[in-house]
Design an enzyme around this catalytic site. Structure first.
Site, short mmCIF file in Angstrom:
data_model
loop_
_atom_site.label_atom_id
_atom_site.label_comp_id
_atom_site.label_asym_id
_atom_site.label_seq_id
_atom_site.Cartn_x
_atom_site.Cartn_y
_atom_site.Cartn_z
N GLU A 260 0.88 -1.16 0.00
CA GLU A 260 0.00 0.00 0.00
C GLU A 260 0.92 1.21 0.00
OE1 GLU A 260 -1.79 2.94 1.47
OE2 GLU A 260 -2.51 1.77 3.18
N CYS A 299 -2.66 8.26 3.70
CA CYS A 299 -2.55 7.65 2.38
C CYS A 299 -3.82 7.87 1.57
CB CYS A 299 -2.24 6.17 2.51
SG CYS A 299 -3.29 5.31 3.66
P1 NDP Z 1 9.12 4.46 4.05
O1 NDP Z 1 8.78 3.68 2.85
O2 NDP Z 1 10.47 5.04 4.13
O3 NDP Z 1 8.91 3.60 5.36
C1 NDP Z 1 7.80 2.78 5.58
C2 NDP Z 1 8.20 1.62 6.46
O4 NDP Z 1 9.15 0.82 5.77
C3 NDP Z 1 8.88 2.04 7.73
O5 NDP Z 1 8.52 1.17 8.77
C4 NDP Z 1 10.34 1.92 7.39
O6 NDP Z 1 11.14 1.79 8.50
C5 NDP Z 1 10.33 0.67 6.57
N1 NDP Z 1 11.45 0.51 5.69
C6 NDP Z 1 12.20 1.46 5.10
N2 NDP Z 1 13.14 0.89 4.34
C7 NDP Z 1 13.00 -0.45 4.44
C8 NDP Z 1 13.68 -1.56 3.91
N3 NDP Z 1 14.69 -1.43 3.08
N4 NDP Z 1 13.27 -2.80 4.27
C9 NDP Z 1 12.24 -2.96 5.10
N5 NDP Z 1 11.58 -1.93 5.64
C10 NDP Z 1 11.93 -0.68 5.31
O7 NDP Z 1 8.04 5.53 4.18
P2 NDP Z 1 7.90 6.63 5.32
O8 NDP Z 1 7.02 6.06 6.35
O9 NDP Z 1 9.20 7.16 5.79
O10 NDP Z 1 7.24 7.72 4.47
C11 NDP Z 1 7.96 8.30 3.38
C12 NDP Z 1 6.99 8.72 2.33
O11 NDP Z 1 6.19 7.62 1.92
C13 NDP Z 1 6.01 9.75 2.78
O12 NDP Z 1 6.54 11.00 2.71
C14 NDP Z 1 4.91 9.53 1.79
O13 NDP Z 1 5.18 10.19 0.60
C15 NDP Z 1 4.92 8.07 1.56
N6 NDP Z 1 3.93 7.38 2.36
C16 NDP Z 1 2.84 6.94 1.74
C17 NDP Z 1 1.87 6.31 2.44
C18 NDP Z 1 0.70 5.80 1.76
O14 NDP Z 1 0.08 4.90 2.27
N7 NDP Z 1 0.33 6.31 0.62
C19 NDP Z 1 1.94 6.12 3.88
C20 NDP Z 1 3.15 6.63 4.46
C21 NDP Z 1 4.10 7.20 3.70
P3 NDP Z 1 11.89 3.06 9.13
O15 NDP Z 1 10.85 4.04 9.50
O16 NDP Z 1 12.63 2.49 10.28
O17 NDP Z 1 12.79 3.58 8.03
#
Ligand code: NDP
Length: 686
Positions: A260, A299
């Site tokens: 998602e 989202c």
């Molecule tokens: P990320 O994709 O960076 O992180 C989401 C989750 O994935 C976090 O728990 C993160 O951990 C984890 N993660 C990051 N890298 C890895 C990896 N290589 N392997 C496994 N897990 C990983 O998104 P953010 O939450 O930081 O948000 C960044 C952007 O994403 C937002 O600015 C927005 O644009 C978008 N977003 C979109 C959403 C949606 O549903 N449409 C919801 C939230 C965000 P950790 O936090 O420890 O890095």
């Protein structure tokens, strides 16, 4: 206020684990002060996954769906009792009370919803049957039945920072109900709130050991440990989604990945709406709500506001006027309507996204560089003004750039098909709303939008009062969208439970299928032990227990009497000439409901006993007409037994087959009754 520990801990194999390198600081979204530190350095990911597989999974799978549902309800009640603590911690994420309600109450509500669906819609068993048996041979000795069983792996749940509670619980509830242990990995920025909730869950001791583990900090080598029976449900950025999609465990070891990700959701104002209509205000309110709840970090938030050309100026003015009334600042301040973004880093990201949007759109409300803030420091906290843009014709960026904050762009359409085309340029979204009071517009636009969306809201004066709004995913409805939105699907009631299970087509004889499924299959052995099954309690009944009734000849008097008594004087039962011309009957026939009533008269055991009530029939089919002079009889067989865990009775589903003197099937259906769990002495039994 509940304090957060100086360094977050993960919960691994029954113990709390603190990262060994001191961790990265996590800052308060409002004050910029350090809240805690987070790290998973040194965590034994192999032990984490092994514990889930060897301890958690078997413990959950030993329970039936109803038992799991009971635990989810207990958990929901327990967490509800600690809400004040969670609300206090949530302030530090920048969330207002209204934002926290969506996250905290929304998460607990999802647990309640799955608890209730688990009891009402799933059997008190550990497998789920999918559809009816498929006959595969003419003699009825070889059939196929689709069956869902729990996968034996682990459900890894990687969540975004924006919903630290709901994000966890909406994934955990269906996985638990499906019989899987969960490993939860929250977004680091707000993991302290998830950790607080997990601590309460573990302290409550409600869930079986090993069924919930937590990783605070990086996911490290977690994915490397996964294999064919495991799944990953991910919410976050498209960038991380791409990394996960290309992970060797996903590419080569069959790990199921649900995504998602980004979504440029839209709201469309119908061409029928004028500024005088109620729908105009509903549209404007909807856009402003979605821009400002959670400071637009949802989202499902509306990023694209698609409006008809003639009314566009009025829409921009009305949205701007409403945005002007939004107070930004410390979420603890009662007057504040919009809190902070989750972090200064996120604010930088949103500012960059606004700059990108400005290549093809002008800002018509708000200043990304400045905002008046109540009760906090505008620079130390991650505050940002709501920003509304208006796109120039042909703009590309609004369909490509996701500003994950309080930002939306107005786009203009001419003919209604252009609105659909603009929406589709988002390349797949979680949700779209259409505000119209014209059913023809609704039909055309909804059918055009549906292939590109996971959920559609059609809003007008008739449903507005009860509408749950554009941005709220609901436990009973599908959450997820095609294409850019990730292609995943969460929630949707029991659909999300079945996603965690394996569907298998099992082929075999009726007796084998009955033994495997626990549900009597047509053609299986019937047990006739001389005791009427209505005399047996739930504890005494066995699948296959049968009563073969005496027979009864249906007379013309019976048919006339039934017609007169009930008022059902349809010509096929009363008018010989007209009935003779009917292509199906060729003469007077008995009412189908007369047949069913006579069948009940044949199979009933009239004395007080363990059978408490008849609560319906399923799948009733009339197969051969019954004419005066025909003789019918019934086989009634126990098909399925479902004890209710919270009552001293359960449900018994009976197979009822009515046949005539030539052994042709006249009617088939399932009779549904409630039966006492144990035999009670009744008045007539002395
Ligand atoms: P990320 O994709 O960076 O992180 C989401 C989750 O994935 C976090 O728990 C993160 O951990 C984890 N993660 C990051 N890298 C890895 C990896 N290589 N392997 C496994 N897990 C990983 O998104 P953010 O939450 O930081 O948000 C960044 C952007 O994403 C937002 O600015 C927005 O644009 C978008 N977003 C979109 C959403 C949606 O549903 N449409 C919801 C939230 C965000 P950790 O936090 O420890 O890095």
């Amino acid at each position: 206020m509940r304090t957060v520990s100086t360094q977050l801990e993960s919960y691994v194999a029954g113990s709390w684990f603190r990262g060994t390198d001191g961790g990265e600081p996590v800052l308060d979204a409002v004050t910029g002060d350090e809240v805690t530190r987070v790290s998973s350095h040194g965590l034994d990911f192999a032990a984490l996954v092994t514990h889930a597989r060897q301890v958690g999974g078997p413990a959950v799978r030993r329970l039936t769906f109803h038992e799991r549902a009971t635990l989810l309800k207990e958990l929901a009640l327990h967490l509800g009792g600690h809400k004040d603590d969670f609300y206090a911690v949530s302030l530090r994420t920048g969330a207002t009370r209204r934002d926290s309600m969506v996250d905290i109450d929304g998460g607990i509500g999802t647990l309640f919803s799955y608890a209730s669906k688990g009891k009402r819609e799933l059997p008190n068993d550990t497998v789920v049957l999918d559809g009816a048996p498929e006959p595969l041979g003419k003699g009825g000795t070889f059939l196929g039945q689709h069956l869902y069983t729990s996968r034996t792996g682990v459900a890894v749940q990687i969540n975004a920072f924006n919903f630290p509670v709901w994000g966890m619980l909406e994934k955990l509830a269906p996985a638990f109900l499906a019989g899987l242990p969960s490993i939860v990995k929250p977004g680091s920025q707000t993991a302290y709130l998830t950790e607080a909730v997990v601590r309460q869950i573990i302290a409550s001791d409600i869930l079986p050991a090993g069924s919930l583990q937590l990783v605070c900090g990086s996911a490290g080598t977690l994915l490397d440990e996964l294999g064919e029976q495991d799944s990953v449900a991910f919410t976050g950025s498209a960038h991380t989604a791409e990394l996960l999609r290309n992970h060797p465990s996903v590419l080569h070891r069959g790990v199921r990945l649900g995504v998602e990700a980004d979504s440029l959701n839209c709201s469309i104002l119908g061409p029928d709406v004028t500024t005088q209509d109620e729908e105009f205000d509903l549209f404007v309110k909807g856009v402003v709500t979605e821009m400002t709840v959670k400071a637009g970090q949802k989202c499902t938030a509306i990023r694209r506001v698609i409006v008809p050309e003639p009314i566009a100026d009025a829409v921009v003015d009305a949205i701007s006027a409403r945005l002007g009334r939004i107070t930004v600042g410390d979420p603890a301040d009662q007057s504040v309507r919009m809190g902070a973004l989750a972090s200064l880093g996120q604010r930088d990201e949103v500012r960059k996204a606004i700059e990108a949007l400005r290549t093809s759109a002008e800002i018509v409300y708000g200043d990304p560089a400045h905002v008046d803030v109540v009760g906090a420091d505008a620079e130390r906290g991650a505050f940002l003004s709501p920003v509304l843009l208006r796109a120039r014709p042909g703009a590309a960026e609004p369909h490509e750039v996701e500003p994950f904050g309080p930002v939306s762009t107005v786009l203009i359409y001419g003919p209604v098909h252009e609105a659909i085309e603009l929406a589709a340029r988002g390349r797949g979204s979680l949700v779209a709303s259409l505000v119209t009071h014209d059913p023809q517009v609704a039909r055309e636009v909804a059918r055009g939008l549906a292939p590109w969306h996971g959920r559609l809201l059609i809003l007008d004066r008739d449903d507005a009062a009860e509408s749950t709004g554009h941005g709220s995913p609901l436990p009973m409805l599908v959450h997820g969208g095609p294409g850019r939105a990730g292609g995943g699907e969460e929630l949707g009631g029991t659909r999300a439970v079945l996603h965690h299970m394996q569907r298998t087509a099992v082929q075999g004889s009726p007796d084998m299928l009955t033994a495997i499924t626990g549900r009597w299959t047509t053609g299986s052995r019937r047990v006739l032990d001389g005791v009427h099954p209505f005399r047996k309690s739930l504890a005494e009944l066995r699948i296959g227990d049968t009563v073969e009734t005496a027979s009864r000849t249906v007379t013309r008097d019976d048919i006339d009497h039934f017609a007169e008594f009930t008022g059902d004087t349809f010509y096929a039962h009363t008018d010989p000439e007209a009935a003779a011309a009917n292509p199906f009957f060729g003469g007077i026939v008995a009412h189908g409901y007369l047949v069913v009533s006579l069948a009940a008269g044949l199979f009933v055991e009239p004395n007080p006993g363990p059978v408490l009530a008849n609560f319906g029939v399923d799948n009733l089919r009339f197969l051969t007409p019954v004419k005066a002079g025909d003789t019918i009889r019934v086989s009634l067989t126990v098909k399925q037994l479902t004890p209710r865990s919270s009552a001293d009775y359960g449900e018994v589903r009976w197979d009822a087959t009515v046949t005539n003197q030539d052994d042709e099937q006249v009617a088939t259906y399932d009779v549904l009754t409630l039966v006492a769990k144990t035999a009670t002495r009744t008045a007539t039994e002395g």
